[in-house]
Every structure is written in structure tokens, then in C-alpha cells.
Scaffold this active site. Structure first.
Site, PDB file in Angstrom:
ATOM      1  N   ASP A 112       0.845  -1.198   0.000  1.00 12.77           N
ATOM      2  CA  ASP A 112       0.000   0.000   0.000  1.00 12.77           C
ATOM      3  C   ASP A 112       0.878   1.245   0.000  1.00 12.77           C
ATOM      4  O   ASP A 112       1.690   1.440   0.916  1.00 12.77           O
ATOM      5  CB  ASP A 112      -0.915  -0.004   1.226  1.00 12.77           C
ATOM      6  CG  ASP A 112      -2.123   0.906   1.054  1.00 12.77           C
ATOM      7  OD1 ASP A 112      -2.346   1.396  -0.071  1.00 12.77           O
ATOM      8  OD2 ASP A 112      -2.845   1.130   2.034  1.00 12.77           O
ATOM      9  N   HIS A 150      -3.335  13.981   0.693  1.00 14.38           N
ATOM     10  CA  HIS A 150      -3.597  13.112   1.839  1.00 14.38           C
ATOM     11  C   HIS A 150      -2.406  13.091   2.785  1.00 14.38           C
ATOM     12  O   HIS A 150      -2.572  13.172   4.017  1.00 14.38           O
ATOM     13  CB  HIS A 150      -3.908  11.699   1.348  1.00 14.38           C
ATOM     14  CG  HIS A 150      -4.100  10.712   2.452  1.00 14.38           C
ATOM     15  ND1 HIS A 150      -5.150  10.789   3.334  1.00 14.38           N
ATOM     16  CD2 HIS A 150      -3.369   9.614   2.818  1.00 14.38           C
ATOM     17  CE1 HIS A 150      -5.076   9.782   4.208  1.00 14.38           C
ATOM     18  NE2 HIS A 150      -3.997   9.070   3.906  1.00 14.38           N
ATOM     19  N   GLU A 171     -10.691   4.209   3.740  1.00 13.28           N
ATOM     20  CA  GLU A 171      -9.771   4.915   2.858  1.00 13.28           C
ATOM     21  C   GLU A 171     -10.105   4.550   1.424  1.00 13.28           C
ATOM     22  O   GLU A 171     -10.062   3.362   1.053  1.00 13.28           O
ATOM     23  CB  GLU A 171      -8.310   4.558   3.161  1.00 13.28           C
ATOM     24  CG  GLU A 171      -7.818   5.120   4.492  1.00 13.28           C
ATOM     25  CD  GLU A 171      -6.314   4.980   4.678  1.00 13.28           C
ATOM     26  OE1 GLU A 171      -5.764   5.744   5.481  1.00 13.28           O
ATOM     27  OE2 GLU A 171      -5.705   4.129   4.011  1.00 13.28           O
ATOM     28  N   GLU A 194      -9.245   4.113  -2.204  1.00 18.54           N
ATOM     29  CA  GLU A 194      -7.992   3.905  -2.924  1.00 18.54           C
ATOM     30  C   GLU A 194      -8.243   3.222  -4.265  1.00 18.54           C
ATOM     31  O   GLU A 194      -9.332   2.715  -4.539  1.00 18.54           O
ATOM     32  CB  GLU A 194      -7.033   3.044  -2.087  1.00 18.54           C
ATOM     33  CG  GLU A 194      -6.769   3.596  -0.693  1.00 18.54           C
ATOM     34  CD  GLU A 194      -5.630   2.883   0.014  1.00 18.54           C
ATOM     35  OE1 GLU A 194      -4.884   2.126  -0.661  1.00 18.54           O
ATOM     36  OE2 GLU A 194      -5.484   3.084   1.229  1.00 18.54           O
ATOM     37  N   ASP A 242      -9.166   0.514   2.184  1.00 24.34           N
ATOM     38  CA  ASP A 242      -8.199   0.053   3.181  1.00 24.34           C
ATOM     39  C   ASP A 242      -8.672   0.519   4.558  1.00 24.34           C
ATOM     40  O   ASP A 242      -8.261   1.558   5.061  1.00 24.34           O
ATOM     41  CB  ASP A 242      -6.810   0.611   2.854  1.00 24.34           C
ATOM     42  CG  ASP A 242      -5.735  -0.009   3.711  1.00 24.34           C
ATOM     43  OD1 ASP A 242      -5.828  -1.204   4.024  1.00 24.34           O
ATOM     44  OD2 ASP A 242      -4.784   0.702   4.079  1.00 24.34           O
ATOM     45  N   ARG A 257      -7.812   4.300  13.465  1.00 25.75           N
ATOM     46  CA  ARG A 257      -6.910   5.442  13.629  1.00 25.75           C
ATOM     47  C   ARG A 257      -6.295   5.523  15.025  1.00 25.75           C
ATOM     48  O   ARG A 257      -5.160   6.009  15.165  1.00 25.75           O
ATOM     49  CB  ARG A 257      -7.660   6.740  13.314  1.00 25.75           C
ATOM     50  CG  ARG A 257      -8.177   6.844  11.894  1.00 25.75           C
ATOM     51  CD  ARG A 257      -7.080   6.770  10.867  1.00 25.75           C
ATOM     52  NE  ARG A 257      -7.581   7.024   9.524  1.00 25.75           N
ATOM     53  CZ  ARG A 257      -6.888   6.836   8.413  1.00 25.75           C
ATOM     54  NH1 ARG A 257      -5.647   6.378   8.483  1.00 25.75           N
ATOM     55  NH2 ARG A 257      -7.417   7.091   7.236  1.00 25.75           N
ATOM     56  N   GLN A 262      -3.600   2.982  15.056  1.00 22.14           N
ATOM     57  CA  GLN A 262      -2.546   3.465  14.162  1.00 22.14           C
ATOM     58  C   GLN A 262      -1.688   4.529  14.838  1.00 22.14           C
ATOM     59  O   GLN A 262      -0.449   4.509  14.745  1.00 22.14           O
ATOM     60  CB  GLN A 262      -3.162   4.032  12.884  1.00 22.14           C
ATOM     61  CG  GLN A 262      -2.157   4.562  11.880  1.00 22.14           C
ATOM     62  CD  GLN A 262      -2.823   5.163  10.635  1.00 22.14           C
ATOM     63  OE1 GLN A 262      -4.049   5.207  10.551  1.00 22.14           O
ATOM     64  NE2 GLN A 262      -2.020   5.610   9.697  1.00 22.14           N
ATOM     65  N   LYS A 286      -4.283  -1.671  10.294  1.00 21.65           N
ATOM     66  CA  LYS A 286      -4.722  -1.767   8.904  1.00 21.65           C
ATOM     67  C   LYS A 286      -4.780  -3.196   8.377  1.00 21.65           C
ATOM     68  O   LYS A 286      -5.239  -3.415   7.258  1.00 21.65           O
ATOM     69  CB  LYS A 286      -3.803  -0.938   7.994  1.00 21.65           C
ATOM     70  CG  LYS A 286      -3.986   0.572   8.153  1.00 21.65           C
ATOM     71  CD  LYS A 286      -2.980   1.316   7.309  1.00 21.65           C
ATOM     72  CE  LYS A 286      -3.238   2.810   7.322  1.00 21.65           C
ATOM     73  NZ  LYS A 286      -4.380   3.186   6.472  1.00 21.65           N
ATOM     74  N   THR A 338      -8.939  -5.464   4.208  1.00 23.53           N
ATOM     75  CA  THR A 338      -8.903  -4.538   3.073  1.00 23.53           C
ATOM     76  C   THR A 338      -9.882  -5.074   2.043  1.00 23.53           C
ATOM     77  O   THR A 338      -9.797  -6.243   1.658  1.00 23.53           O
ATOM     78  CB  THR A 338      -7.495  -4.440   2.474  1.00 23.53           C
ATOM     79  OG1 THR A 338      -6.586  -3.951   3.464  1.00 23.53           O
ATOM     80  CG2 THR A 338      -7.480  -3.512   1.278  1.00 23.53           C
ATOM     81  N   GLU A 374      -9.544  12.907   7.485  1.00 22.99           N
ATOM     82  CA  GLU A 374      -9.446  14.208   6.834  1.00 22.99           C
ATOM     83  C   GLU A 374     -10.767  14.973   6.917  1.00 22.99           C
ATOM     84  O   GLU A 374     -10.799  16.159   7.254  1.00 22.99           O
ATOM     85  CB  GLU A 374      -9.049  14.026   5.371  1.00 22.99           C
ATOM     86  CG  GLU A 374      -7.641  13.478   5.166  1.00 22.99           C
ATOM     87  CD  GLU A 374      -7.333  13.240   3.701  1.00 22.99           C
ATOM     88  OE1 GLU A 374      -6.802  14.164   3.056  1.00 22.99           O
ATOM     89  OE2 GLU A 374      -7.635  12.141   3.193  1.00 22.99           O
TER      90      GLU A 374
END
Length: 403
Positions: A119, A126, A192, A194, A226, A230, A233, A246, A250, A351
């Protein structure tokens, strides 16, 4: 003039004959096998190829695209030409039509066996937004970010097809006001949006790819979600980066869009400053003009544009193999979150809500800082194919289940 299929394709269908995405499907309790989408149908490829004594018929009979992808670019081109001819030339109708199965009658499976999963972190927007959130008081971009495409290795075994339930993961994280970490269900579950590149042609140990080699190795493109915890993380990512935050799941879309179908959507690569080192430069590099759409519980909350990505697919592969690491058939190379310069294009809740401090306002008065149990996230995308037409990627969808 765009090619037209004798198969009825509704206006606005994501699967016109210019697309022809591959899938693995099953029908009426039969074993999974390879198909291709046209309009609202799945074309059963194995019996079609066998009926014409095609020497590639066997690669479509199994439950994975890997055997076909391993044949290489020349075979991909030849099969695409063969399919297009049979779906546009009326003389083939009697042969093909009995093998068209209504899409609402099939079950879609994982389209390929994932070999490795890498990834990347290819969006400058971002990376900048996340840098401000997780490293307050420091420069948002690390000193190396504009010099190399940053990535991490994740778990191939955790990649699953769209529709797989998203079980809220547990892990270790810090709680504000407490000196010691706790273990429990994540309180900051995120998505996320992607784009993933599926590798067909492998490399040999030590083989280094140039940026311009990408088209010989990328078989097709999928959508990727994904899922990310948080809080886990934030606690684990220093000094080695994401791990349990993570690797729990996925999700990918069930349709693999051939890279050949995206030729009309290929655009010049973005301007890069400073100029990358020579191994990250090429004369035939490309970006992609893809428009993504993210829905939360049926409401559109973001429309990221892949055209804004800083690092290209070719640069990702060139950097990945620069140390001599191999590509294998079935490798999934994801772009990282697709994001843009303002909130209309931000590709994750971290975000969109500034790490939960500015909750997202939804229709009906609901708000979200992060995902709640029962929430459903759906990511879709389109690409231009000329003559005012677009092709679609289908969807990658996941619903959050309790821990």
C-alpha cells in the site's frame, strides 16, 4: 465512432463494450469460474472459449484470474480483441448469447488470489493532511516524501471481496488523560478510498523495472477500501508504521478493469518538484483520470479525483523493484488514499472530520466523527472512454459489524 455491442447495454451502464471487466462468479450452485461483464450480463468465458477450441480456454475454468493474468500482455490483448469481436459482430450472436447470464443471478467472488499486498502513500494532499494530524507542530511532509513513493507491506490474507462484513477490530491504543494504553475495540474506525493495480506479469529476482515497464506488468485496476483503526494506528505507527491498525481487512471491488480499457483515461503525469532521481523518470509514464465517489449510508460525502495523485503507477512499480524485490502474479499494489485540495475530495474520515474534532454533518441531522456499527461505506468510480462515454468500476462496499 464508439464500438457498439449487439448485447443491449442500458444508457449509463458502467459496463459498455469498451470496458469488459473480468470477474470470478458462480451461478446456480456451480463452481466459481471467470466471466466478463457486458451491460447487465456476465459472459461465461470457459464454455465460450472451449466451443471455439481456443488454446486459452482452460485459464477461465478455475476460481481465479491468476492463470490468465500470468499469460502476459500479448495474451491479454489477444483475448480482449477476441471478446470485442464476438460482442460487436452480430454473426457471433448465436454462439455467445446462450452464455450471457443476468448479473443479478450470479454470485461474485474474490477475482484473483492475492500474492503480496503493498500500500503506497501517493497523494500529496492526503499525506499533507495526515501529517498535520499525526505530527502536529512538525512539517506535514517528511523530508523524503517528494523523493520516493512511500509504502508499507500489508497482509495479503486480509484482502477480501466487496460485501465482506467489516468486523470492528480490537487493539492497543492510548486514551486521552491516561498514561498507559488500553486494549479494546477501536473507537476511531475509518475508511480509505484507494485504487489498486493488479499485477499479471511477474518479474525475476533482482529484475528492476523502469517507469515505462508498468504497462507490461499491470493487468488491471480495482477499487480498494483500506479500512483503518486510527487510534491503534496513532499508537503503533512510530517507528515502523502501520501494523494491526490496517491488517484486519482490506476490501476490493469484484471487477478487474483491464488496463487496456483505461487507455483513453491515461493523462500526463503530474509535475514533480524536485525532479525525481533517474530511476523514477520515464518517457511513457502516465496518470489516470478517474473520478471516485464515496457514500456513507447512501449519502455522497466525497468525490476524490485520481488525476491529482503525485506518484504514478509506473513510479510505484519502479521503486518497489528498485532493490531487487520481485513482482508476482496476483500482487496488489494500492495507491493509498485518493485525496484532493479541499473537503469535497478528501478520501477518509480522518481528513473529513479533522481526526474527529469537526464531525461530518449528514442528511437528517446525523453526524459522524468516525464509523459506527451498522454504517455502510460504498466506493465507486468512473473513467472517460471517448465519445462522451464513461466506464465504471462497479462498487466496493462494506458494512461495519460490532467487535
Amino acid at each position: 465512432m464508439a464500438a457498439k455491442s449487439w448485447v443491449p447495454v442500458p444508457d449509463g451502464s458502467p459496463f459498455p463494450v469498451q470496458n469488459l471487466p473480468y470477474c470470478v462468479f458462480s451461478y446456480a450452485g456451480e463452481d466459481p469460474r471467470v466471466g466478463v461483464a457486458i451491460g447487465s450480463y456476465v459472459l461465461d468465458l470457459a464454455p465460450l472459449a472451449a466451443s471455439e477450441w481456443a488454446d486459452f480456454a482452460s485459464v477461465f475454468a478455475g476460481p481465479s484470474l491468476n492463470p490468465f493474468m500470468a499469460l502476459g500482455r500479448r495474451a491479454w490483448h489477444a483475448v480482449r480483441h477476441w471478446l470485442t469481436e464476438r460482442l460487436t459482430d452480430e454473426s457471433h450472436r448465436d454462439l455467445v448469447e446462450p452464455l450471457l447470464i443476468p448479473m443479478d443471478q450470479v454470485r461474485l467472488h474474490m477475482p484473483f488470489t492475492v500474492a503480496d499486498f503493498v500500500d503506497f502513500f501517493a497523494s500529496e494532499h492526503h499525506a499533507t493532511n495526515m501529517g498535520r494530524l499525526i505530527r502536529p507542530g512538525e512539517q506535514p511532509l517528511t523530508p523524503n516524501w517528494r523523493h520516493l513513493p512511500i509504502a508499507y507491506h500489508s497482509r495479503a490474507g486480509s484482502v477480501a471481496v466487496s460485501g465482506t462484513p467489516v468486523r470492528r477490530p480490537s487493539g492497543q491504543y492510548r486514551v486521552p488523560g491516561r498514561a498507559e494504553p488500553v486494549f479494546g475495540p477501536t473507537e476511531r474506525l475509518d475508511f480509505e478510498a484507494e485504487v489498486g493495480f493488479v499485477i499479471g506479469t511477474p518479474t525475476t529476482p533482482g529484475q528492476r523495472l523502469s517507469v515505462d515497464d508498468a504497462r507490461d506488468h499491470i493487468f488491471g485496476v480495482v477499487l480498494v477500501n483500506d479500512w483503518s483503526a486510527r487510534d491503534i494506528q496513532a499508537w503503533e505507527y512510530r517507528p515502523l508504521g502501520p501494523f494491526n491498525s490496517k491488517s484486519f481487512l482490506t476490501s476490493i471491488s469484484p471487477w478487474v478493469i483491464p488496463l487496456d480499457a483505461l487507455e483513453p483515461a491515461m493523462i500526463p503525469p503530474p509535475a514533480q518538484d524536485p525532479e525525481p532521481l533517474p530511476y523514477l523518470r520515464g518517457s511513457h509514464d502516465f496518470g489516470l483520470d478517474l473520478s471516485l465517489r464515496v457514500e456513507l449510508n447512501g449519502e455522497v460525502i466525497s468525490r476524490p479525483r485520481y488525476a491529482r495523485m503525485y506518484w504514478t503507477p509506473g513510479q510505484m512499480l519502479a521503486h518497489l523493484t528498485s532493490c531487487g524485490a520481485t513482482l508476482r502474479t496476483g500482487d496488489l499494489v494500492a495507491s493509498g488514499t485518493v485525496s484532493g485540495p479541499d473537503a469535497t475530495e478528501w478520501g477518509c474520515l480522518a481528513e473529513l472530520t479533522v481526526d474527529g474534532t469537526e464531525p461530518l454533518k449528514l442528511a437528517g441531522g446525523a453526524t459522524r466523527s468516525y464509523l459506527e456499527d451498522g454504517d455502510q461505506v460504498t466506493i465507486s468510480a468512473t473513467a472517460p472512454v471517448g465519445d462522451g462515454l464513461t466506464l465504471g468500476f462497479g462498487e466496493v462496499t462494506g458494512r461495519v459489524d460490532p467487535a
